[in-house]
Design an enzyme around this catalytic site. Structure first.
Site, PDB file in Angstrom:
ATOM      1  N   ASP A  93      -7.425   3.557  -3.397  1.00  0.00           N
ATOM      2  CA  ASP A  93      -6.123   3.899  -2.471  1.00  0.00           C
ATOM      3  C   ASP A  93      -6.526   3.528  -1.203  1.00  0.00           C
ATOM      4  O   ASP A  93      -7.021   4.600  -0.531  1.00  0.00           O
ATOM      5  CB  ASP A  93      -5.490   4.969  -2.663  1.00  0.00           C
ATOM      6  CG  ASP A  93      -4.198   5.220  -2.261  1.00  0.00           C
ATOM      7  OD1 ASP A  93      -3.809   4.049  -1.568  1.00  0.00           O
ATOM      8  OD2 ASP A  93      -3.549   6.284  -2.435  1.00  0.00           O
ATOM      9  N   ALA A  94      -6.202   2.203  -0.469  1.00  0.00           N
ATOM     10  CA  ALA A  94      -6.895   1.930   0.842  1.00  0.00           C
ATOM     11  C   ALA A  94      -5.741   1.850   1.779  1.00  0.00           C
ATOM     12  O   ALA A  94      -5.623   1.862   2.928  1.00  0.00           O
ATOM     13  CB  ALA A  94      -7.868   1.082   0.800  1.00  0.00           C
ATOM     14  N   LYS A  95      -4.770   0.882   1.197  1.00  0.00           N
ATOM     15  CA  LYS A  95      -3.454   0.633   1.722  1.00  0.00           C
ATOM     16  C   LYS A  95      -4.012  -0.260   2.906  1.00  0.00           C
ATOM     17  O   LYS A  95      -3.240  -0.131   4.282  1.00  0.00           O
ATOM     18  CB  LYS A  95      -2.659   1.786   2.324  1.00  0.00           C
ATOM     19  CG  LYS A  95      -2.173   2.721   1.095  1.00  0.00           C
ATOM     20  CD  LYS A  95      -1.230   3.904   1.750  1.00  0.00           C
ATOM     21  CE  LYS A  95      -0.827   4.421   0.530  1.00  0.00           C
ATOM     22  NZ  LYS A  95      -1.645   5.575  -0.275  1.00  0.00           N
ATOM     23  N   ARG A  96      -4.800  -1.193   2.622  1.00  0.00           N
ATOM     24  CA  ARG A  96      -5.042  -2.092   3.941  1.00  0.00           C
ATOM     25  C   ARG A  96      -4.174  -3.042   4.006  1.00  0.00           C
ATOM     26  O   ARG A  96      -3.219  -3.580   3.060  1.00  0.00           O
ATOM     27  CB  ARG A  96      -6.420  -2.803   3.375  1.00  0.00           C
ATOM     28  CG  ARG A  96      -7.966  -1.954   3.123  1.00  0.00           C
ATOM     29  CD  ARG A  96      -7.962  -0.966   4.251  1.00  0.00           C
ATOM     30  NE  ARG A  96      -9.450  -0.376   4.308  1.00  0.00           N
ATOM     31  CZ  ARG A  96      -9.880   0.650   4.629  1.00  0.00           C
ATOM     32  NH1 ARG A  96      -9.004   1.233   5.808  1.00  0.00           N
ATOM     33  NH2 ARG A  96     -11.048   1.028   4.546  1.00  0.00           N
TER      34      ARG A  96
END
Length: 274
Positions: A93-96
């Site tokens: 879960d990085a939401k880059r």
């Protein structure tokens, strides 16, 4: 094996729609570990060991590691999960969300450094920001679509005057993800459990995409409504619970307590499916 294949296998083997989110907060660790960021790996590995047969995925949130200079512990944790639960996919879960060479580096971070099976991305800057991730053919790319936070309304619920039918932004994104963006079959969507009507709408527009659904547990999302809205014969769901599982107990029995909560949530989701 692709991320979608891994997800289907883990869902079937563990009879589970549950994803356990790994959001380590040292201040909430049990006993003598409380406040000790050097115990992040130990805490998360204990949760993984206690729940690995109850889940269809794990989802470590990178910020909880980076904020404590614990990226090396995240690398160890990723390797541990691959060793003890090789059939359970891991979603980073990085939401880059960035363009060009920067996106290439983010993709390398997720898939080479951390060996994740999928990653969450923000699609705000457009299709070219996800292309470098799609270049990893066996990996999953999960786009923010209709998020569980109240502020999601600021953009996601706005109508697009330049698109025929004036769909809401999240509806248009779901359509793109199901059609012209998903040429390789690697895309999924994030839809919050706090909005079951929107889950149903996304599923209507994107009937085959896997949906990652956070918000069950501490955020108050309804498990039964989530399953009814999102799960179909064509499209699976991955229902995430983090804090309710991780911090089920502050005592030495924290792992056993996490297992009990994970099992209860898994069974609740499975009952709704039946």
């Amino acid at each position: 094996m692709t991320f979608t294949d891994q997800l289907a296998r883990a869902t079937r083997q563990n009879q589970s729609l549950l994803c356990v989110g790994l959001d380590p907060e040292p201040s909430k660790f049990p006993g003598a570990w409380a406040g000790d960021a050097s115990r992040i790996f130990d805490f998360c590995a204990a949760i993984v060991d206690a729940t690995k047969d109850l889940v269809c995925a794990f989802k470590p949130q990178i910020a909880y590691f980076a904020a404590h200079r614990a990226e090396d512990q995240l690398e160890r944790l990723m390797a541990h999960m691959k060793a003890v639960a090789p059939d359970v996919p891991v979603i980073l879960d990085a939401k880059r969300g960035d363009i060009g060479s920067t996106a290439e580096q983010y993709a390398r971070e997720a898939f080479v450094r951390y060996q994740a099976d999928a990653v969450t991305l923000s699609p705000f800057m457009g299709r070219d920001t996800i292309d470098p991730f799609l270049a990893y053919a066996d990996k999953g790319v999960i786009l923010l679509c209709r998020t569980s936070n109240p502020g999601g309304n600021d953009w996601q619920m706005q109508r697009l005057a330049d698109v025929p039918g004036q769909p809401r932004l999240f509806e248009h994104l779901a359509h793109l993800a199901q059609t012209e963006w998903n040429t390789t079959g690697q895309i999924g969507l994030v839809v919050g459990a706090t909005f079951p009507a929107e889950i149903a709408r996304v599923r209507e527009i994107a009937p085959t995409l896997p949906l990652l659904i956070p918000g069950v547990g501490a955020q108050g999302g309804d498990a039964e409504a989530t399953v009814r809205a999102g799960l179909t014969a064509q499209g699976t769901i991955v229902v995430n619970s983090s804090r309710a599982v991780l911090y089920a107990s502050r005592g030495e029995d924290f792992a056993e307590a996490a297992r009990r909560v994970a099992m209860a949530t898994r069974d609740q989701l499975d009952a709704a499916r039946a």
